[in-house]
Design a protein around this motif. Structure first.
Motif, PDB file in Angstrom:
ATOM      1  N   TYR A 178      -4.836  -4.381  -8.418  1.00 46.20           N
ATOM      2  CA  TYR A 178      -4.340  -5.583  -7.752  1.00 46.20           C
ATOM      3  C   TYR A 178      -5.104  -5.844  -6.468  1.00 46.20           C
ATOM      4  CZ  TYR A 178      -1.678  -2.286  -4.831  1.00 46.20           C
ATOM      5  OH  TYR A 178      -1.320  -1.268  -4.001  1.00 46.20           O
ATOM      6  N   THR A 179      -4.997  -7.049  -5.960  1.00 44.05           N
ATOM      7  CA  THR A 179      -5.608  -7.412  -4.685  1.00 44.05           C
ATOM      8  C   THR A 179      -4.505  -7.732  -3.688  1.00 44.05           C
ATOM      9  OG1 THR A 179      -5.790  -9.751  -5.261  1.00 44.05           O
ATOM     10  CG2 THR A 179      -7.691  -8.347  -5.762  1.00 44.05           C
ATOM     11  N   ILE A 180      -4.857  -7.601  -2.416  1.00 45.85           N
ATOM     12  CA  ILE A 180      -3.931  -7.919  -1.327  1.00 45.85           C
ATOM     13  C   ILE A 180      -4.608  -8.921  -0.415  1.00 45.85           C
ATOM     14  CG2 ILE A 180      -2.633  -7.034   0.643  1.00 45.85           C
ATOM     15  CD1 ILE A 180      -2.742  -4.274  -0.723  1.00 45.85           C
ATOM     16  N   GLN A 181      -3.910 -10.002  -0.123  1.00 44.08           N
ATOM     17  CA  GLN A 181      -4.361 -10.977   0.860  1.00 44.08           C
ATOM     18  C   GLN A 181      -3.372 -10.919   2.018  1.00 44.08           C
ATOM     19  OE1 GLN A 181      -5.172 -14.856  -0.801  1.00 44.08           O
ATOM     20  NE2 GLN A 181      -5.727 -13.953  -2.756  1.00 44.08           N
ATOM     21  N   ASP A 182      -3.654 -10.086   3.001  1.00 45.27           N
ATOM     22  CA  ASP A 182      -2.724  -9.849   4.105  1.00 45.27           C
ATOM     23  C   ASP A 182      -2.430 -11.103   4.926  1.00 45.27           C
ATOM     24  OD1 ASP A 182      -2.112  -7.005   3.942  1.00 45.27           O
ATOM     25  OD2 ASP A 182      -4.225  -6.701   4.390  1.00 45.27           O
ATOM     26  N   GLN A 183      -3.429 -11.944   5.133  1.00 43.46           N
ATOM     27  CA  GLN A 183      -3.232 -13.107   5.994  1.00 43.46           C
ATOM     28  C   GLN A 183      -2.218 -14.104   5.447  1.00 43.46           C
ATOM     29  OE1 GLN A 183      -5.982 -12.144   4.500  1.00 43.46           O
ATOM     30  NE2 GLN A 183      -7.154 -13.820   3.652  1.00 43.46           N
ATOM     31  N   ARG A 237       0.841  -1.200   0.000  1.00 49.05           N
ATOM     32  CA  ARG A 237       0.000   0.000   0.000  1.00 49.05           C
ATOM     33  C   ARG A 237       0.881   1.257   0.000  1.00 49.05           C
ATOM     34  NH1 ARG A 237      -2.119  -3.686   3.447  1.00 49.05           N
ATOM     35  NH2 ARG A 237      -4.201  -4.455   2.954  1.00 49.05           N
ATOM     36  N   PRO A 238       1.602   1.499  -1.094  1.00 49.17           N
ATOM     37  CA  PRO A 238       2.497   2.670  -1.137  1.00 49.17           C
ATOM     38  C   PRO A 238       1.702   3.966  -1.251  1.00 49.17           C
ATOM     39  CG  PRO A 238       2.420   1.626  -3.275  1.00 49.17           C
ATOM     40  CD  PRO A 238       1.624   0.748  -2.338  1.00 49.17           C
ATOM     41  N   HIS A 239       2.412   5.068  -1.106  1.00 49.24           N
ATOM     42  CA  HIS A 239       1.794   6.383  -1.277  1.00 49.24           C
ATOM     43  C   HIS A 239       1.164   6.465  -2.669  1.00 49.24           C
ATOM     44  CE1 HIS A 239       1.163  10.649  -0.807  1.00 49.24           C
ATOM     45  NE2 HIS A 239       1.716  10.832  -2.004  1.00 49.24           N
ATOM     46  N   GLY A 240      -0.046   6.965  -2.748  1.00 52.69           N
ATOM     47  CA  GLY A 240      -0.721   7.122  -4.027  1.00 52.69           C
ATOM     48  C   GLY A 240      -1.656   5.982  -4.389  1.00 52.69           C
ATOM     49  N   VAL A 241      -1.727   4.954  -3.564  1.00 52.03           N
ATOM     50  CA  VAL A 241      -2.619   3.827  -3.847  1.00 52.03           C
ATOM     51  C   VAL A 241      -4.051   4.197  -3.429  1.00 52.03           C
ATOM     52  CG1 VAL A 241      -2.347   2.602  -1.642  1.00 52.03           C
ATOM     53  CG2 VAL A 241      -2.835   1.326  -3.698  1.00 52.03           C
ATOM     54  N   TRP A 242      -5.030   3.702  -4.171  1.00 49.51           N
ATOM     55  CA  TRP A 242      -6.441   3.940  -3.872  1.00 49.51           C
ATOM     56  C   TRP A 242      -7.151   2.607  -3.730  1.00 49.51           C
ATOM     57  CZ3 TRP A 242      -8.947   8.653  -3.409  1.00 49.51           C
ATOM     58  CH2 TRP A 242      -8.181   9.769  -3.719  1.00 49.51           C
ATOM     59  N   LYS A 243      -7.994   2.491  -2.729  1.00 48.81           N
ATOM     60  CA  LYS A 243      -8.853   1.317  -2.547  1.00 48.81           C
ATOM     61  C   LYS A 243     -10.006   1.444  -3.530  1.00 48.81           C
ATOM     62  CE  LYS A 243     -10.778  -1.851   0.527  1.00 48.81           C
ATOM     63  NZ  LYS A 243     -11.542  -2.494  -0.483  1.00 48.81           N
ATOM     64  N   LEU A 244     -10.347   0.360  -4.226  1.00 52.48           N
ATOM     65  CA  LEU A 244     -11.465   0.390  -5.164  1.00 52.48           C
ATOM     66  C   LEU A 244     -12.766   0.180  -4.409  1.00 52.48           C
ATOM     67  CD1 LEU A 244     -10.181  -1.684  -8.208  1.00 52.48           C
ATOM     68  CD2 LEU A 244     -10.238   0.778  -7.929  1.00 52.48           C
ATOM     69  N   SER A 245     -13.707   1.066  -4.604  1.00 49.83           N
ATOM     70  CA  SER A 245     -15.001   0.915  -3.949  1.00 49.83           C
ATOM     71  C   SER A 245     -15.752  -0.253  -4.581  1.00 49.83           C
ATOM     72  CB  SER A 245     -15.826   2.198  -4.062  1.00 49.83           C
ATOM     73  OG  SER A 245     -16.071   2.506  -5.408  1.00 49.83           O
ATOM     74  N   GLY A 246     -16.462  -0.978  -3.747  1.00 55.81           N
ATOM     75  CA  GLY A 246     -17.217  -2.122  -4.235  1.00 55.81           C
ATOM     76  C   GLY A 246     -16.418  -3.410  -4.294  1.00 55.81           C
ATOM     77  N   HIS A 247     -15.147  -3.361  -3.924  1.00 58.63           N
ATOM     78  CA  HIS A 247     -14.278  -4.535  -3.915  1.00 58.63           C
ATOM     79  C   HIS A 247     -13.579  -4.598  -2.562  1.00 58.63           C
ATOM     80  CE1 HIS A 247     -14.741  -5.124  -8.252  1.00 58.63           C
ATOM     81  NE2 HIS A 247     -14.671  -3.801  -8.340  1.00 58.63           N
ATOM     82  N   ASP A 248     -13.655  -5.738  -1.900  1.00 58.81           N
ATOM     83  CA  ASP A 248     -13.113  -5.846  -0.547  1.00 58.81           C
ATOM     84  C   ASP A 248     -11.598  -5.674  -0.464  1.00 58.81           C
ATOM     85  OD1 ASP A 248     -15.622  -6.232   0.528  1.00 58.81           O
ATOM     86  OD2 ASP A 248     -15.471  -8.413   0.510  1.00 58.81           O
ATOM     87  N   HIS A 249     -10.858  -6.251  -1.371  1.00 55.79           N
ATOM     88  CA  HIS A 249      -9.403  -6.260  -1.250  1.00 55.79           C
ATOM     89  C   HIS A 249      -8.692  -5.714  -2.485  1.00 55.79           C
ATOM     90  CE1 HIS A 249      -9.967  -8.702   2.309  1.00 55.79           C
ATOM     91  NE2 HIS A 249     -10.802  -9.443   1.608  1.00 55.79           N
ATOM     92  N   ALA A 250      -9.381  -4.933  -3.310  1.00 56.82           N
ATOM     93  CA  ALA A 250      -8.800  -4.450  -4.563  1.00 56.82           C
ATOM     94  C   ALA A 250      -8.314  -3.008  -4.437  1.00 56.82           C
ATOM     95  CB  ALA A 250      -9.806  -4.556  -5.695  1.00 56.82           C
ATOM     96  N   TYR A 251      -7.163  -2.751  -5.069  1.00 54.64           N
ATOM     97  CA  TYR A 251      -6.529  -1.440  -5.035  1.00 54.64           C
ATOM     98  C   TYR A 251      -6.050  -1.076  -6.431  1.00 54.64           C
ATOM     99  CZ  TYR A 251      -6.377  -2.308  -0.040  1.00 54.64           C
ATOM    100  OH  TYR A 251      -6.728  -2.571   1.253  1.00 54.64           O
ATOM    101  N   ARG A 252      -5.762   0.215  -6.625  1.00 48.92           N
ATOM    102  CA  ARG A 252      -5.169   0.643  -7.889  1.00 48.92           C
ATOM    103  C   ARG A 252      -4.110   1.681  -7.590  1.00 48.92           C
ATOM    104  NH1 ARG A 252      -6.727   5.803  -9.586  1.00 48.92           N
ATOM    105  NH2 ARG A 252      -8.678   6.479  -8.702  1.00 48.92           N
ATOM    106  N   ILE A 253      -3.115   1.697  -8.457  1.00 44.86           N
ATOM    107  CA  ILE A 253      -2.048   2.689  -8.349  1.00 44.86           C
ATOM    108  C   ILE A 253      -1.756   3.210  -9.750  1.00 44.86           C
ATOM    109  CG2 ILE A 253      -0.161   1.010  -8.481  1.00 44.86           C
ATOM    110  CD1 ILE A 253       1.228   2.835  -6.305  1.00 44.86           C
ATOM    111  N   ARG A 254      -1.425   4.467  -9.817  1.00 44.79           N
ATOM    112  CA  ARG A 254      -1.203   5.137 -11.097  1.00 44.79           C
ATOM    113  C   ARG A 254       0.268   5.073 -11.495  1.00 44.79           C
ATOM    114  NH1 ARG A 254      -2.023  11.602 -11.970  1.00 44.79           N
ATOM    115  NH2 ARG A 254      -0.932  11.662 -13.938  1.00 44.79           N
TER     116      ARG A 254
END
Length: 71
Positions: free
Chosen positions: A47-52, A22-39
């Protein structure tokens, strides 16, 4: 296929996600539990993150207007 001038930048960002998902500039996608986007310029990495289990899965790399289609 990404243009060659963008490939290196995208690869560097994806490699960096292994250490900092989760670097600076990352955004969580609304409507998706574990999805993010970066420019990366005019492109986005979704991408998705599975922390466990410490997994980062890249779903799509596309131009910003096309990246969310079909998610």
């Amino acid at each position: 296929m990404l243009p060659k001038k963008v490939q290196g930048r995208v690869a560097a960002i994806i490699d960096g996600l292994a250490n900092q998902p989760r670097p600076h500039g990352v955004w969580k996608l609304s409507g998706h539990d574990h999805a993010y986007r970066i420019r990366v310029g005019d492109y986005r990495i979704v991408y998705t993150i599975q922390d466990q289990v410490l997994i980062v899965e890249v779903i799509r790399v596309a131009q910003r207007g096309k990246v969310h289609r079909g998610l």
